[in-house]
Motif scaffolding. Structure first.
Motif, short mmCIF file in Angstrom:
data_model
loop_
_atom_site.label_atom_id
_atom_site.label_comp_id
_atom_site.label_asym_id
_atom_site.label_seq_id
_atom_site.Cartn_x
_atom_site.Cartn_y
_atom_site.Cartn_z
N LEU A 395 0.83 -1.20 0.00
CA LEU A 395 0.00 0.00 0.00
C LEU A 395 0.87 1.25 0.00
O LEU A 395 1.96 1.26 0.55
CB LEU A 395 -0.90 0.02 1.24
N ASN A 396 0.35 2.29 -0.61
CA ASN A 396 0.98 3.61 -0.50
C ASN A 396 -0.06 4.64 -0.06
O ASN A 396 0.07 5.82 -0.32
CB ASN A 396 1.62 4.03 -1.83
N LYS A 397 -1.08 4.16 0.62
CA LYS A 397 -2.19 5.01 1.03
C LYS A 397 -1.94 5.65 2.40
O LYS A 397 -1.26 5.07 3.25
CB LYS A 397 -3.49 4.22 1.07
N LEU A 398 -2.50 6.81 2.55
CA LEU A 398 -2.50 7.51 3.84
C LEU A 398 -3.95 7.69 4.25
O LEU A 398 -4.75 8.25 3.51
CB LEU A 398 -1.80 8.86 3.72
N GLU A 410 -9.42 8.89 3.30
CA GLU A 410 -8.19 8.70 2.54
C GLU A 410 -7.64 10.06 2.13
O GLU A 410 -8.37 10.94 1.69
CB GLU A 410 -8.44 7.83 1.31
N LEU A 411 -6.30 10.19 2.25
CA LEU A 411 -5.62 11.42 1.88
C LEU A 411 -4.67 11.14 0.72
O LEU A 411 -4.77 10.10 0.07
CB LEU A 411 -4.86 11.97 3.10
N ALA A 412 -3.75 12.06 0.44
CA ALA A 412 -2.83 11.91 -0.68
C ALA A 412 -1.99 10.64 -0.54
O ALA A 412 -1.57 10.28 0.57
CB ALA A 412 -1.91 13.13 -0.76
N ILE A 413 -1.75 9.95 -1.64
CA ILE A 413 -0.98 8.71 -1.61
C ILE A 413 0.52 9.02 -1.62
O ILE A 413 0.97 10.06 -2.10
CB ILE A 413 -1.33 7.80 -2.81
N ASN A 454 -1.72 18.63 2.24
CA ASN A 454 -2.08 17.29 1.78
C ASN A 454 -1.20 16.87 0.60
O ASN A 454 -1.68 16.42 -0.44
CB ASN A 454 -3.56 17.22 1.39
N LYS A 455 0.13 17.02 0.75
CA LYS A 455 1.07 16.67 -0.31
C LYS A 455 2.28 15.93 0.26
O LYS A 455 2.71 16.20 1.38
CB LYS A 455 1.57 17.93 -1.03
N TRP A 456 2.81 14.97 -0.54
CA TRP A 456 4.03 14.26 -0.20
C TRP A 456 5.20 14.80 -1.03
O TRP A 456 5.03 15.23 -2.17
CB TRP A 456 3.91 12.77 -0.51
#
Length: 612
Positions: A395-398, A410-413, A454-456
Motif C-alpha cells: 500500500l501507498n495510502k495515507l 483517505e488522503l494523498a498517496i 495534503n502533499k508528499w
C-alpha cells in the motif's frame, strides 16, 4: 452416688463426642478425590431426582434439590433450613427471582462450575447476592468489571449493577464505580432508554454527570439535553434536584444557542436557581474592555469552563493477516481489548493490514502504507505451494481516523509502496523513514507529508539500509535507530543511530555499535520527560529461527545522550548505562521509574488521545 452418675454421664458424652469427630492424628486419606466423587454422586442423584427433599419454585420454574447441598453452598439456605423458619419443615417453597439464573446457581452448588456470559451475568450476580453465594459473587464481580469497561453489557444492566451495589453494600460495593463509569461512557445511548428516564435516581445521576468518561460518548450539550429529558419525565418529584445536577455539567463549553434553549425550559417551569446559573455563565462569556472574555466569575463556576480530562491510550492496529482489529490498552486490568469507542471500519477495505506505521497528531490518527497480506494474483508459484497464485499487496495510502466524526478518510498517496518503515511527526509534517519497497528489499528513501497542504515530497535519504527502523523526534531533530542490512536485507551485525536535521535537510550517522555474541531484538526508541531512551531485548545470537523465537532474553533500557564533538560541531550519540525498569503484565511493555515508557505488542502500535 450422684457423683458416680455424673461421672458416668460425662464419660458417655465424651465417648459420643469422640464418635462424632474423626481423630485426624490416626486417620489416613485413602482417596484425595473423595470430595469430588461425592459431589459427582450428589449431582447424579439430582439429575435422577433421587433423594431430593426440597422443591424450589422460582421465576415460573420448579427445581428439585437436596437441602444439605444448598445449605453447604449458601448461607441463605443454611439459615432457611436450620433455623426456626417455616421453610425448614416444608418440602416445597416459593422464592422470588429469575429462574434461569437460579438454574446456574444450582448447577454451581453441585459442580463448582459457573457458566456466565454478558447476557446473564447481572441476573446471576443479583440472585447470588440475595442468596449469599459468596464465591459466585466474587467470580461474577471480577468478570463484570471487564464487561463494564469493555461495553459488553447494556447500559440498563450497568444501572442494575449500580443499584445492586447500593443495596447490598460490601459484597459488591466496589462495582459501583465501574457501573457509574460505564453509564457515563455510553451516556449518549443510555440517556434515550426507558430505564434512564423512568428509573434513574438523582444521587446516581449526579455521579454519572460528574464522571470524566461522560465526554467519551456525549458532548456537554447532549448531556444537558439528557438531564432536561430526565427532569421532564417526572417534573414534580425531580424539580428539586435540578440546580444541583446542572452544576455537574461543563456549561461554559456549551454553545450559546443550547444554553438559551435550556434557559427557556428552566424559566418556563420556575426553576429560578438554574436560570441564575445560566445567566452567570452567559455573563462570564461577555467580552471585557480589552476584547477577551471575562471568564468564570467565581471558583464555583471555574470547573464549568474547563473541558473534561483527556487521557492517552496505546492502540494496536492489525499486524497480521489473521488480526484485523483495532485494540487499545486497558489500563484498569492491564490487557488489550477492542476500544469502547467504536471504530466504523478498519483502515483498509479488507480489514487486513500489516507492516504499516501510524502516528497521532492533534487527536487524529494517521495510518500509512503497509500491506494487506497475500492476495490471489491468478498466477502459479512453482517454488512455494503456500504462495501458489498469491502476491503481497503493498500500500501507498495515507488514511486518517477522527474520533469526533468516528470515520476514516483517505488522503494523498505516497510516492512509493512502503512497509516496515518508521513514521514520525515534526512541525506539521509526517516523515516516512526507510523500510521495505514492494519487492521486499530495503530502501533508504525518506518521504515527507505536509498535513496542511495534503502533499508528499522526497527529502534527503538515509546513509545506509536498515531492517525495520525505529524513529522519534528529539530536540527538533529526527533520531532513527535500527539494524544495518545489505541491499538484499541480510543483517550486517551492527546497529546504528542516524540524526536528521530538517533545517539543512541532511542525515548524519551519530553512533554505530557492533554485536558479536548477542543481538538486539525488537529495538524501540522513545522520548519520555525530555530524555531519549533505547529499549531492546538482548538475546544470545541464535543458531536457528526457533531459538530466536523461544529465547526470552534480557530487556535493556538505555538513555541516549546527543553531544557535539570537535571544531566541526558534528553531533555524536552516547548510549548510557542500563536504566531501572519494571515490566507491565503484557509482552514487551515497560515502565521507567514508574512511568510508562513504551509498548510494543503485535502489529503497529501508537497512542491516541480520546476525551475521557
Amino acid at each position: 452416688m450422684a457423683s458416680t452418675v455424673a461421672k458416668d454421664q460425662d464419660a458417655g458424652s465424651q465417648m459420643k463426642s469422640k464418635d462424632n469427630i474423626s481423630d485426624s492424628k490416626n486417620s489416613t486419606d485413602t482417596d484425595n478425590r473423595h470430595g469430588t466423587d461425592m459431589m459427582q454422586k450428589f449431582h447424579s442423584f439430582l439429575n435422577q431426582s433421587k433423594f431430593c427433599d426440597i422443591t424450589i419454585n422460582i421465576g415460573g420454574r420448579s427445581f428439585q434439590a437436596h437441602k444439605m447441598v444448598l445449605a453447604a453452598a449458601s448461607e441463605y439456605f443454611e439459615s432457611m433450613f436450620s433455623g426456626g423458619f417455616v421453610e425448614s419443615t416444608k418440602s416445597e417453597i416459593e422464592i422470588e427471582g429469575d429462574g434461569p439464573a437460579f438454574k446456574i446457581l444450582l448447577e454451581y452448588a453441585y459442580t463448582g462450575k459457573l457458566t456466565v456470559a454478558e447476557g446473564n451475568i447481572v441476573k446471576v450476580l443479583s440472585l447470588a447476592c440475595y442468596m449469599q453465594f459468596d464465591k459466585v459473587i466474587k467470580e461474577c464481580s471480577t468478570k463484570l468489571k471487564d464487561y463494564l469497561y469493555d461495553g459488553k453489557i447494556l447500559c440498563e444492566d450497568a444501572f442494575t449493577v449500580a443499584m445492586m451495589a447500593k443495596s447490598y453494600g460490601e459484597p459488591v460495593d466496589e462495582l459501583l464505580d465501574w457501573a457509574v463509569s460505564a453509564m457515563a461512557f455510553y451516556f449518549s445511548t443510555f440517556m434515550t432508554t426507558e430505564t434512564f428516564l423512568a428509573d434513574m435516581r438523582a444521587e446516581l445521576l449526579e455521579q454519572v454527570l460528574v464522571e470524566p468518561n461522560l465526554a467519551c460518548s456525549a458532548k456537554e450539550e447532549e448531556a444537558l439535553t439528557g438531564l432536561i429529558n430526565w427532569l421532564s419525565h417526572d417534573l414534580p418529584t425531580r424539580k428539586q434536584h435540578a440546580a444541583k445536577l446542572v452544576k455537574m455539567l461543563r456549561l461554559g463549553v456549551i454553545p450559546a444557542a443550547e444554553l438559551e434553549k435550556a434557559g427557556d425550559f428552566f424559566d418556563k417551569h420556575d426553576m429560578a436557581e438554574c436560570c441564575e446559573i445560566l445567566r452567570r455563565i452567559v455573563k462570564s462569556r461577555q467580552p471585557k474592555c480589552g476584547g477577551s472574555s471575562k471568564g468564570a466569575d467565581s471558583d464555583e463556576l471555574h470547573d464549568m469552563f474547563t473541558p473534561r480530562n483527556i487521557v492517552t491510550a496505546p492502540l494496536v492496529i492489525g499486524g497480521s493477516e489473521d488480526d484485523t482489529t483495532v485494540s487499545y490498552f486497558n489500563k484498569r486490568n492491564v490487557s488489550w481489548t477492542t476500544p469502547p469507542w467504536k471504530f466504523v471500519l478498519p483502515p483498509t477495505g479488507t480489514g487486513k493490514i500489516m507492516g504499516h506505521s501510524s502516528v497521532v497528531v492533534d487527536d487524529v490518527l494517521y495510518v500509512v502504507g503497509g500491506s494487506e497480506g497475500l492476495v490471489h494474483d491468478g498466477c502459479d508459484d512453482s517454488y512455494n505451494d503456500d504462495l501458489d497464485g498469491k502476491e503481497e499487496l503493498f500500500l501507498n495510502k495515507l488514511r486518517k481516523y477522527d474520533p469526533e466524526s468516528n470515520s476514516w478518510k483517505e488522503l494523498a498517496i505516497m510516492q512509493l509502496l512502503l512497509s516496515d518503515f518508521a513514521l514520525v511527526h515534526l512541525d506539521g509534517l509526517l516523515y516516512a523513514v526507510g523500510g521495505k519497497g514492494y519487492d521486499g528489499e530495503p530502501i533508504r528513501s525518506v518521504e515527507c507529508y505536509h498535513i496542511g497542504e495534503n502533499k508528499w515530497k522526497s527529502v534527503a535519504p538515509l546513509k545506509c539500509d536498515y531492517g525495520q527502523p525505529k524513529a522519534v523526534v528529539f530536540n527538533g531533530n529526527i533520531l532513527m535507530y535500527g539494524e544495518e542490512v545489505d541491499y538484499y536485507g541480510t543483517p550486517l551485525d551492527s546497529y546504528s543511530l542516524q540524526m536528521y536535521d530538517p533545517v539543512n535537510n541532511v542525515w548524519n550517522k551519530v553512533m554505530s555499535e557492533k554485536y558479536l555474541k548477542s543481538i538486539f531484538d525488537e529495538p524501540i526508541l522513545t522520548v519520555q520527560d525530555g530524555e531519549c531512551y533505547r529499549v531492546v531485548r538482548q538475546i544470545d545470537k541464535p543458531k536457528t529461527m526457533e531459538e530466536e523465537f523461544e529465547s526470552e532474553g534480557e530487556m535493556h533500557v538505555n538513555k541516549i545522550a546527543i553531544k557535539e564533538r570537535g571544531r566541526t560541531g558534528r553531533a555524536t550519540a552516547v548510549i548510557g548505562k542500563k536504566e531501572k525498569q519494571v515490566p507491565l503484565k503484557c509482552r514487551n511493555a515497560f515502565c521507567l521509574n514508574g512511568k510508562s515508557i513504551c509498548v510494543s505488542i503485535r502489529g503497529q502500535h501508537t497512542c491516541i488521545r480520546h476525551r475521557n
